[in-house]
Motif scaffolding. Structure first.
Motif, PDB file in Angstrom:
ATOM      1  N   ALA A   1       0.823  -1.214   0.000  1.00 32.94           N
ATOM      2  CA  ALA A   1       0.000   0.000   0.000  1.00 32.94           C
ATOM      3  C   ALA A   1       0.851   1.256   0.000  1.00 32.94           C
ATOM      4  O   ALA A   1       0.538   2.232  -0.700  1.00 32.94           O
ATOM      5  N   THR A   2       1.916   1.263   0.763  1.00 36.22           N
ATOM      6  CA  THR A   2       2.788   2.442   0.779  1.00 36.22           C
ATOM      7  C   THR A   2       3.450   2.650  -0.576  1.00 36.22           C
ATOM      8  O   THR A   2       3.564   3.785  -1.050  1.00 36.22           O
ATOM      9  N   ARG A   3       3.861   1.578  -1.204  1.00 33.39           N
ATOM     10  CA  ARG A   3       4.462   1.708  -2.535  1.00 33.39           C
ATOM     11  C   ARG A   3       3.459   2.302  -3.518  1.00 33.39           C
ATOM     12  O   ARG A   3       3.778   3.198  -4.291  1.00 33.39           O
ATOM     13  N   GLU A   4       2.242   1.818  -3.470  1.00 34.86           N
ATOM     14  CA  GLU A   4       1.196   2.287  -4.385  1.00 34.86           C
ATOM     15  C   GLU A   4       0.873   3.762  -4.165  1.00 34.86           C
ATOM     16  O   GLU A   4       0.679   4.518  -5.135  1.00 34.86           O
ATOM     17  N   LEU A   5       0.822   4.202  -2.910  1.00 38.77           N
ATOM     18  CA  LEU A   5       0.411   5.560  -2.585  1.00 38.77           C
ATOM     19  C   LEU A   5       1.556   6.572  -2.615  1.00 38.77           C
ATOM     20  O   LEU A   5       1.317   7.770  -2.451  1.00 38.77           O
ATOM     21  N   GLY A   6       2.774   6.108  -2.803  1.00 46.04           N
ATOM     22  CA  GLY A   6       3.915   7.019  -2.777  1.00 46.04           C
ATOM     23  C   GLY A   6       4.291   7.435  -1.363  1.00 46.04           C
ATOM     24  O   GLY A   6       4.852   8.521  -1.151  1.00 46.04           O
ATOM     25  N   THR A   7       3.980   6.582  -0.412  1.00 44.23           N
ATOM     26  CA  THR A   7       4.269   6.824   1.000  1.00 44.23           C
ATOM     27  C   THR A   7       5.528   6.063   1.400  1.00 44.23           C
ATOM     28  O   THR A   7       5.674   4.891   1.053  1.00 44.23           O
ATOM     29  N   ALA A   8       6.433   6.703   2.112  1.00 43.32           N
ATOM     30  CA  ALA A   8       7.616   5.996   2.605  1.00 43.32           C
ATOM     31  C   ALA A   8       7.205   5.041   3.710  1.00 43.32           C
ATOM     32  O   ALA A   8       6.366   5.366   4.555  1.00 43.32           O
ATOM     33  N   LEU A   9       7.792   3.847   3.716  1.00 43.08           N
ATOM     34  CA  LEU A   9       7.606   2.913   4.823  1.00 43.08           C
ATOM     35  C   LEU A   9       8.849   3.011   5.702  1.00 43.08           C
ATOM     36  O   LEU A   9       9.946   2.636   5.285  1.00 43.08           O
ATOM     37  N   VAL A  10       8.675   3.547   6.890  1.00 41.40           N
ATOM     38  CA  VAL A  10       9.790   3.753   7.807  1.00 41.40           C
ATOM     39  C   VAL A  10       9.801   2.604   8.808  1.00 41.40           C
ATOM     40  O   VAL A  10       8.863   2.448   9.602  1.00 41.40           O
ATOM     41  N   ALA A  11      10.839   1.795   8.751  1.00 37.40           N
ATOM     42  CA  ALA A  11      10.928   0.592   9.575  1.00 37.40           C
ATOM     43  C   ALA A  11      11.595   0.913  10.906  1.00 37.40           C
ATOM     44  O   ALA A  11      12.781   1.241  10.948  1.00 37.40           O
ATOM     45  N   PHE A  12      10.792   0.812  11.988  1.00 36.56           N
ATOM     46  CA  PHE A  12      11.423   0.952  13.298  1.00 36.56           C
ATOM     47  C   PHE A  12      11.771  -0.433  13.847  1.00 36.56           C
ATOM     48  O   PHE A  12      11.227  -1.447  13.412  1.00 36.56           O
ATOM     49  N   SER A  13      12.721  -0.477  14.762  1.00 38.89           N
ATOM     50  CA  SER A  13      13.257  -1.733  15.303  1.00 38.89           C
ATOM     51  C   SER A  13      13.717  -2.680  14.194  1.00 38.89           C
ATOM     52  O   SER A  13      13.423  -3.879  14.229  1.00 38.89           O
ATOM     53  N   PRO A  14      14.465  -2.188  13.199  1.00 38.64           N
ATOM     54  CA  PRO A  14      14.878  -3.048  12.096  1.00 38.64           C
ATOM     55  C   PRO A  14      15.934  -4.080  12.498  1.00 38.64           C
ATOM     56  O   PRO A  14      16.181  -5.028  11.751  1.00 38.64           O
ATOM     57  N   VAL A  15      16.544  -3.898  13.664  1.00 38.63           N
ATOM     58  CA  VAL A  15      17.476  -4.913  14.172  1.00 38.63           C
ATOM     59  C   VAL A  15      16.891  -5.604  15.402  1.00 38.63           C
ATOM     60  O   VAL A  15      17.606  -6.051  16.297  1.00 38.63           O
ATOM     61  N   GLY A  16      15.559  -5.692  15.429  1.00 37.39           N
ATOM     62  CA  GLY A  16      14.885  -6.542  16.390  1.00 37.39           C
ATOM     63  C   GLY A  16      15.090  -6.181  17.841  1.00 37.39           C
ATOM     64  O   GLY A  16      15.253  -7.058  18.682  1.00 37.39           O
TER      65      GLY A  16
ATOM     66  N   ALA B   1      15.058   2.740   7.068  1.00 33.55           N
ATOM     67  CA  ALA B   1      15.246   2.103   8.378  1.00 33.55           C
ATOM     68  C   ALA B   1      15.709   3.130   9.399  1.00 33.55           C
ATOM     69  O   ALA B   1      16.534   3.994   9.084  1.00 33.55           O
ATOM     70  N   ILE B   2      15.177   3.026  10.623  1.00 33.39           N
ATOM     71  CA  ILE B   2      15.612   3.939  11.687  1.00 33.39           C
ATOM     72  C   ILE B   2      16.043   3.137  12.924  1.00 33.39           C
ATOM     73  O   ILE B   2      15.350   3.148  13.953  1.00 33.39           O
ATOM     74  N   PRO B   3      17.177   2.442  12.842  1.00 34.32           N
ATOM     75  CA  PRO B   3      17.657   1.744  14.032  1.00 34.32           C
ATOM     76  C   PRO B   3      17.985   2.738  15.140  1.00 34.32           C
ATOM     77  O   PRO B   3      18.320   3.896  14.878  1.00 34.32           O
ATOM     78  N   GLY B   4      17.881   2.272  16.362  1.00 34.52           N
ATOM     79  CA  GLY B   4      18.289   3.078  17.508  1.00 34.52           C
ATOM     80  C   GLY B   4      19.474   2.427  18.187  1.00 34.52           C
ATOM     81  O   GLY B   4      19.643   1.202  18.146  1.00 34.52           O
ATOM     82  N   THR B   5      20.303   3.218  18.816  1.00 37.32           N
ATOM     83  CA  THR B   5      21.463   2.683  19.525  1.00 37.32           C
ATOM     84  C   THR B   5      21.974   3.717  20.509  1.00 37.32           C
ATOM     85  O   THR B   5      21.700   4.908  20.376  1.00 37.32           O
ATOM     86  N   ARG B   6      22.717   3.239  21.507  1.00 39.41           N
ATOM     87  CA  ARG B   6      23.411   4.135  22.429  1.00 39.41           C
ATOM     88  C   ARG B   6      24.917   4.089  22.207  1.00 39.41           C
ATOM     89  O   ARG B   6      25.670   4.751  22.912  1.00 39.41           O
TER      90      ARG B   6
END
Length: 333
Positions: free
Chosen positions: A189-204, A273-278
Motif C-alpha cells: 500500500a505504501t508503494r502504491e500511494l507514494g508513502t515511505a515505509l519507515v521501519a522501526f526496530s529493524p534490528v529486532g 530504516a531507523i535503528p536506535g542505539t546508544r
C-alpha cells in the motif's frame, strides 16, 4: 542499493536514527552528555532523519533532540509524533484533534523550532475516527507548524482512509527479519500511494546485533520484559535461529546488524530504516550498510532463516495487541 530515499518532500539517507532509547523504554537512559555525543556522531556520519516523539521520556527526548541538534536544524529532517503521550506518569493514547494540536505546540517548544518536518500520529485512537485525527494534522500543515504528516503502527486499510483526507508522507511500522507484518498489506500500500515505509526496530530491539541481550541482563523497566519473544519460553529457540543468521553474515564478511538492515532496505526503494542505539560504534556499523552491495541470494537466505513462520513468540503481549492496528501474521502478532 539506493543510499538516498524520498520521504514526503525530503530526500534522506536510507538509514536514519530512532532516538527513543536515549530517553525511554530500555532501562536507565544514558547520561545527557553521552546521548548528545551519539546524536552528534550520527550527524557526523551523514544521518539526516532523526525520529523522536512526545512519548519518549514524556517529553525529555524531544528536549534532548532540540537542544543538541538545534544548531544544525537546517541540515536535518526532524520527525516527531503525537497521539500517545505521558499523562500523570502513564502512557495515554489520545487522538482527539484538540489533543493533537496542543501536543504539537508543546513539541515545537521542546524541540526549539517553529516547524516539524514530519509529524506522525503515534497510535490510532480506537475511539476517534482516523479521519478526525488526520484532519487535525492537516490543519497543522495549513498553519505552517508541520511540513508533512505520517502514521505509525496502522494497517493498509487505515492508511488508505487517512490518505484520502491528506497525503500521508510516511508510515512507520515495525519491520525486520523477525517482524513481517508490513508484508500483509502496508508494504504494497505504501508503494502504491507514494508513502515511505519507515521501519522501526529493524534490528529486532537489539536481537539482531553483535551481542543480543541476555535475558538476565535486561534492566528493570526494559520493555522487552513484557515481549513474549524475550522470555524463557521462546528466547532460546530464537537465539538458535540467530546463530544460523550470524554464520550466514560472517561468511559474507558482514555483521548481523548489517545483514538485517540490508534485508529491510531491499524490500523496496521506498523503505527507510531507523535503528536506535546508544553506541557510537554500533551507529557507524549501521550507517556503513549504505555502502555495501549484499547479494540477493544472501538476503533471501536470511529471510528464510528468520521469518514470521520461524520466529517463536509474538512481538507484543496480548494486553498490548488491541492498541496496534497493523495486520497480524502468525506468531508475530
Amino acid at each position: 542499493m539506493n543510499a538516498f530515499r524520498g520521504i514526503g518532500p525530503f530526500e534522506v539517507p536510507a538509514v536514519g536514527l530512532g532516538c527513543m532509547n536515549l530517553s525511554h523504554a530500555y532501562g536507565t537512559p544514558p547520561a545527557p552528555e553521552d546521548a548528545a555525543k551519539l546524536l552528534l556522531a550520527a550527524l557526523d556520519a551523514g544521518v539526516t532523519l532523526f525520529d523522536t516523539a512526545a512519548l519518549y521520556g514524556f517529553g525529555a527526548n524531544e528536549e534532548l533532540v532540540g537542544r543538541v541538534l538545534g544548531p544544525y536544524r537546517e541540515q536535518i529532517v526532524l520527525a516527531s509524533k503525537c497521539g500517545m503521550t505521558g499523562v500523570d506518569g502513564r502512557r495515554v493514547i489520545d487522538g482527539r484533534p484538540e489533543t493533537i494540536r496542543r501536543t504539537a505546540d508543546e513539541a515545537l517548544a521542546r524541540l526549539g523550532t517553529d516547524v516539524i518536518d514530519l509529524y506522525y500520529l503515534h497510535r490510532l485512537d480506537g475511539s476517534v475516527p482516523v479521519e478526525e485525527s488526520v484532519g487535525a494534522l492537516a490543519g497543522l500543515v495549513a498553519a505552517g507548524k508541520v511540513r508533512a504528516i505520517g502514521l505509525s503502527e496502522v494497517s493498509a486499510a487505515t492508511l488508505r482512509r487517512a490518505h484520502a483526507v491528506h497525503p500521508v508522507a510516511a508510515l512507520q511500522n515495525e519491520y525486520s527479519l523477525w517482524t513481517r507484518n508490513p508484508e500483509r498489506g502496508t508494504l504494497a500500500a505504501t508503494r502504491e500511494l507514494g508513502t515511505a515505509l519507515v521501519a522501526f526496530s529493524p534490528v529486532g530491539r537489539g536481537f539482531l546485533t553483535g551481542a543480543p541481550p541476555a535475558l538476565a541482563d535486561l534492566p528493570p523497566g526494559d520493555i522487552r520484559h513484557a515481549m513474549p519473544r524475550f522470555t524463557d519460553a521462546h528466547y532460546p529457540a530464537n537465539l538458535a535461529l540467530r546463530a544460523e543468521l550470524a554464520d550466514l553474515a560472517a561468511g559474507a564478511g558482514l555483521t548481523v546488524a548489517q545483514l538485517a538492515l540490508a534485508w529491510v532496505l531491499s524490500r523496496g526503494e521506498h523503505v527507510i530504516a531507523i535503528p536506535g542505539t546508544r553506541s557510537v560504534d554500533h551507529l557507524r556499523e549501521d550507517v556503513a550498510v549504505l555502502g555495501l552491495d549484499v547479494p540477493a541470494d544472501l538476503l533471501a537466505a536470511a529471510g528464510r532463516i528468520l521469518s514470521d513462520e520461524t520466529v517463536h513468540g509474538s512481538r507484543y503481549a496480548e494486553a498490548t495487541l488491541p492498541e496496534i492496528d497493523t495486520e497480524r501474521c502468525g506468531a508475530a502478532g
